[in-house]
Design an enzyme around this catalytic site. Structure first.
Site, PDB file in Angstrom:
ATOM      1  N   HIS A  39      22.823 -51.415  -0.082  1.00 39.56           N
ATOM      2  CA  HIS A  39      23.474 -50.184  -0.493  1.00 39.56           C
ATOM      3  C   HIS A  39      22.448 -49.065  -0.395  1.00 39.56           C
ATOM      4  O   HIS A  39      21.427 -49.084  -1.076  1.00 39.56           O
ATOM      5  CB  HIS A  39      23.986 -50.292  -1.928  1.00 39.56           C
TER       6      HIS A  39
ATOM      7  N   GLU B 224      22.482 -46.024  -1.415  1.00 32.24           N
ATOM      8  CA  GLU B 224      22.274 -45.229  -2.625  1.00 32.24           C
ATOM      9  C   GLU B 224      21.273 -45.899  -3.566  1.00 32.24           C
ATOM     10  O   GLU B 224      20.368 -45.247  -4.105  1.00 32.24           O
ATOM     11  CB  GLU B 224      23.616 -45.023  -3.359  1.00 32.24           C
TER      12      GLU B 224
ATOM     13  N   CYS C 235      30.217 -46.784  -3.770  1.00 32.00           N
ATOM     14  CA  CYS C 235      31.062 -47.807  -4.366  1.00 32.00           C
ATOM     15  C   CYS C 235      30.856 -47.775  -5.878  1.00 32.00           C
ATOM     16  O   CYS C 235      30.024 -47.031  -6.399  1.00 32.00           O
ATOM     17  CB  CYS C 235      30.719 -49.181  -3.803  1.00 32.00           C
TER      18      CYS C 235
ATOM     19  N   CYS D 202      27.183 -48.651  -7.001  1.00 31.45           N
ATOM     20  CA  CYS D 202      26.234 -47.574  -6.725  1.00 31.45           C
ATOM     21  C   CYS D 202      26.500 -46.376  -7.624  1.00 31.45           C
ATOM     22  O   CYS D 202      25.569 -45.707  -8.076  1.00 31.45           O
ATOM     23  CB  CYS D 202      26.310 -47.171  -5.261  1.00 31.45           C
TER      24      CYS D 202
END
Length: 223
Positions: A96, A98, A126, A129
């Site tokens: 991810h 982020e 998401c 995150c």
């Protein structure tokens, strides 16, 4: 409108498919990918133009766009004022961008420094995150984060809407990218042909219409 998580072909990701690739090479490639750490990411100063044109496009149905591209500008104000920029790209499904930003680019916030951070992201975060962003902002009152997104991810899901509201309550400014923002990313984060004059940003046909669509949906969620 949920984003479809279809497996994109290499062509969609800016890599040509090779129909003649042998089975042995495919097996070796599969083993190599499985051996990669789950949070390995790609970093750099500028991303390839073909990635930008496909991944950042603010389409309503984002089939095949299951990566996250995050361009960032970090301005720190302490004894000295410093500005840094670059981008992160998800290397594979478990990563991810982020979370990787807070783990690698800004692993610690000094209390004596003010941080003004702007992200330009292909899609909104998401739930996991979003929760990490909320937690980080609550812990670091000297950090200001503005997130400009091309698309909204899973925005119809109640859990996703709740996570975005928590981000706002923690001080995050979440915005939909306008055509001018896509142009800014093109000029500042996309590779230009070496030795050639920089190409002007060419908006796609429905860029303004899709911006208005997502802006309306985000306003409905946050207000």
């Amino acid at each position: 409108m949920a984003e479809k998580q279809e497996e994109p072909s290499n062509t969609q990701n800016g890599e040509p498919d090779n129909a003649e690739e042998s089975e042995e090479k495919k097996k070796k490639k599969k083993v190599k990918r499985e051996d990669l750490p789950p949070f390995e990411i790609v970093t750099g100063e500028r991303l390839p133009a073909i990635f930008f044109k496909f991944q950042f496009r603010n389409v309503e149905y984002s089939s095949g766009r299951n990566k996250t591209f995050l361009c960032y500008v970090v301005e720190t104000q302490g004894r000295e004022s410093v500005t840094s920029r670059g981008y992160l790209e998800d290397e594979h499904a478990a990563a991810h961008a982020e979370i990787a930003f807070f783990n690698t680019i800004l692993p610690k916030c000094e209390s004596s420094v003010r941080y003004n951070i702007t992200w330009y992201v292909s899609s909104s975060p998401c739930v996991t995150c979003a929760d990490r962003i909320t937690e980080t902002l609550r812990k670091n009152k000297n950090l200001r984060l503005t997130i400009m997104v091309g698309r909204l991810f899973m925005w119809e899901e109640p859990e996703m809407q709740a996570a975005l509201k928590k981000m706002k309550a923690a001080g995050c400014k979440l915005r939909i990218m306008k055509p001018q923002d896509f142009e800014y990313v093109w000029q500042n984060f996309v590779e230009q042909e070496e030795g050639q004059e920089a190409k002007a940003f060419v908006p796609w046909e429905d860029i303004q219409e899709n911006f208005q669509y997502y802006e309306e949906k985000l306003n409905e969620i946050l207000h």
